[in-house]
Scaffold this motif. Structure first.
Motif, PDB file in Angstrom:
ATOM      1  N   VAL A  79     104.137  53.196  40.246  1.00 59.91           N
ATOM      2  CA  VAL A  79     103.388  51.972  40.540  1.00 59.91           C
ATOM      3  C   VAL A  79     101.937  52.306  40.870  1.00 59.91           C
ATOM      4  N   LEU A  80     101.716  53.341  41.690  1.00 58.04           N
ATOM      5  CA  LEU A  80     100.346  53.751  42.035  1.00 58.04           C
ATOM      6  C   LEU A  80      99.579  54.173  40.791  1.00 58.04           C
ATOM      7  N   GLU A  81     100.210  54.970  39.939  1.00 57.86           N
ATOM      8  CA  GLU A  81      99.547  55.458  38.721  1.00 57.86           C
ATOM      9  C   GLU A  81      99.217  54.312  37.768  1.00 57.86           C
ATOM     10  N   ALA A  82     100.120  53.347  37.638  1.00 59.98           N
ATOM     11  CA  ALA A  82      99.867  52.211  36.749  1.00 59.98           C
ATOM     12  C   ALA A  82      98.674  51.397  37.235  1.00 59.98           C
ATOM     13  N   GLU A  83      98.608  51.138  38.551  1.00 59.16           N
ATOM     14  CA  GLU A  83      97.481  50.371  39.086  1.00 59.16           C
ATOM     15  C   GLU A  83      96.190  51.184  38.983  1.00 59.16           C
ATOM     16  N   ALA A  84      96.258  52.480  39.215  1.00 60.10           N
ATOM     17  CA  ALA A  84      95.065  53.326  39.073  1.00 60.10           C
ATOM     18  C   ALA A  84      94.541  53.272  37.645  1.00 60.10           C
ATOM     19  N   ALA A  85      95.425  53.362  36.668  1.00 60.27           N
ATOM     20  CA  ALA A  85      95.003  53.305  35.263  1.00 60.27           C
ATOM     21  C   ALA A  85      94.335  51.969  34.946  1.00 60.27           C
ATOM     22  N   ARG A  86      94.902  50.878  35.442  1.00 60.09           N
ATOM     23  CA  ARG A  86      94.320  49.555  35.218  1.00 60.09           C
ATOM     24  C   ARG A  86      92.920  49.468  35.822  1.00 60.09           C
ATOM     25  N   ARG A  96      91.728  61.463  43.938  1.00 62.87           N
ATOM     26  CA  ARG A  96      92.792  62.453  44.100  1.00 62.87           C
ATOM     27  C   ARG A  96      94.073  61.784  44.594  1.00 62.87           C
ATOM     28  N   LEU A  97      95.169  62.434  44.310  1.00 60.69           N
ATOM     29  CA  LEU A  97      96.465  62.025  44.828  1.00 60.69           C
ATOM     30  C   LEU A  97      96.708  62.738  46.141  1.00 60.69           C
ATOM     31  N   LEU A  98      97.096  61.995  47.155  1.00 61.01           N
ATOM     32  CA  LEU A  98      97.549  62.590  48.406  1.00 61.01           C
ATOM     33  C   LEU A  98      99.071  62.526  48.361  1.00 61.01           C
ATOM     34  N   PRO A  99      99.729  63.669  48.093  1.00 62.60           N
ATOM     35  CA  PRO A  99     101.182  63.643  47.893  1.00 62.60           C
ATOM     36  C   PRO A  99     101.935  63.368  49.192  1.00 62.60           C
ATOM     37  N   ALA A 100     103.140  62.859  49.025  1.00 58.57           N
ATOM     38  CA  ALA A 100     104.007  62.575  50.173  1.00 58.57           C
ATOM     39  C   ALA A 100     104.251  63.853  50.966  1.00 58.57           C
ATOM     40  N   ASP A 101     104.414  63.674  52.280  1.00 57.80           N
ATOM     41  CA  ASP A 101     104.775  64.796  53.152  1.00 57.80           C
ATOM     42  C   ASP A 101     105.884  64.312  54.091  1.00 57.80           C
ATOM     43  N   ASP A 102     106.118  65.008  55.157  1.00 60.06           N
ATOM     44  CA  ASP A 102     107.189  64.636  56.081  1.00 60.06           C
ATOM     45  C   ASP A 102     106.946  63.323  56.811  1.00 60.06           C
ATOM     46  N   GLU A 103     105.684  62.863  56.856  1.00 58.24           N
ATOM     47  CA  GLU A 103     105.351  61.656  57.614  1.00 58.24           C
ATOM     48  C   GLU A 103     104.848  60.493  56.776  1.00 58.24           C
ATOM     49  N   ASN A 104     104.256  60.767  55.620  1.00 60.42           N
ATOM     50  CA  ASN A 104     103.602  59.724  54.828  1.00 60.42           C
ATOM     51  C   ASN A 104     104.072  59.750  53.386  1.00 60.42           C
ATOM     52  N   GLU A 105     104.108  58.571  52.794  1.00 56.54           N
ATOM     53  CA  GLU A 105     104.354  58.472  51.358  1.00 56.54           C
ATOM     54  C   GLU A 105     103.050  58.786  50.616  1.00 56.54           C
ATOM     55  N   CYS A 107      99.722  58.428  48.312  1.00 59.93           N
ATOM     56  CA  CYS A 107      98.710  57.406  48.047  1.00 59.93           C
ATOM     57  C   CYS A 107      97.657  58.019  47.127  1.00 59.93           C
ATOM     58  N   LEU A 108      96.904  57.161  46.474  1.00 55.14           N
ATOM     59  CA  LEU A 108      95.844  57.598  45.571  1.00 55.14           C
ATOM     60  C   LEU A 108      94.495  57.195  46.139  1.00 55.14           C
ATOM     61  N   VAL A 109      93.602  58.152  46.290  1.00 62.04           N
ATOM     62  CA  VAL A 109      92.233  57.871  46.722  1.00 62.04           C
ATOM     63  C   VAL A 109      91.437  57.495  45.472  1.00 62.04           C
ATOM     64  N   MET A 110      90.727  56.380  45.567  1.00 56.71           N
ATOM     65  CA  MET A 110      89.960  55.852  44.445  1.00 56.71           C
ATOM     66  C   MET A 110      88.554  55.505  44.924  1.00 56.71           C
ATOM     67  N   GLN A 111      87.676  55.190  43.968  1.00 51.83           N
ATOM     68  CA  GLN A 111      86.348  54.651  44.266  1.00 51.83           C
ATOM     69  C   GLN A 111      86.123  53.431  43.389  1.00 51.83           C
ATOM     70  N   ASP A 112      85.459  52.416  43.943  1.00 48.89           N
ATOM     71  CA  ASP A 112      85.136  51.239  43.147  1.00 48.89           C
ATOM     72  C   ASP A 112      83.964  51.562  42.219  1.00 48.89           C
ATOM     73  N   PHE A 118      88.507  53.606  48.432  1.00 46.96           N
ATOM     74  CA  PHE A 118      89.656  52.817  48.841  1.00 46.96           C
ATOM     75  C   PHE A 118      90.896  53.604  48.448  1.00 46.96           C
ATOM     76  N   CYS A 119      92.018  53.250  49.004  1.00 41.20           N
ATOM     77  CA  CYS A 119      93.272  53.928  48.667  1.00 41.20           C
ATOM     78  C   CYS A 119      94.243  52.934  48.059  1.00 41.20           C
TER      79      CYS A 119
END
Length: 121
Positions: A79-86, A96-105, A107-112, A118-119
């Motif tokens: 879902v993140l990748e599809a929205e990033a591509a759009r 950059r992609l911030l991959p999931a770890d033990d505490e967080n799912e 997310c993708l860091v983006m720029q307008d 924005f993430c």
């Protein structure tokens, strides 16, 4: 004492109309020449303020655009990748992609279109 009823998010930029169109498209908002508003009235108004100087450092505050809420693992990434591509097709930059770890799912860091971070969360 007055109570806070609404917030508006203000973003400095060079081209308020262009940035307003980008964010309105991303969020399903309605754009005018310098802002983007939620047609349902539940989200904050985004106001784009023209300033003479360009962006030179990382934002201290950024917006998380919640496109993967409740999803985990590969389903979330898809879902993140599809929205990033759009959004890249509309002028955004994938940082950059911030991959999931033990505490967080993940997310993708983006720029307008003007480099404001924005993430996709």
């Amino acid at each position: 004492m007055a109570s806070v009823r609404e917030i508006q998010v203000t973003v400095d930029c060079a081209d308020p109309a262009g940035v307003a169109r980008f964010w309105a498209d991303m969020r399903g908002y309605v754009a005018d020449e310098d802002s983007a508003s939620d047609p349902h009235g539940s989200g904050p108004r985004l106001y784009f303020q023209q300033v003479p100087e360009g962006k030179v450092v990382k934002n201290r505050v950024h917006l998380d655009v919640r496109v993967g809420t409740g999803l985990v693992g590969e389903e979330r990434l898809a879902v993140l990748e599809a929205e990033a591509a759009r959004l890249v097709e509309r002028g955004a930059t994938r940082v950059r992609l911030l991959p999931a770890d033990d505490e967080n799912e993940s997310c993708l860091v983006m720029q307008d279109i003007e480099g404001n971070e924005f993430c996709l969360d």
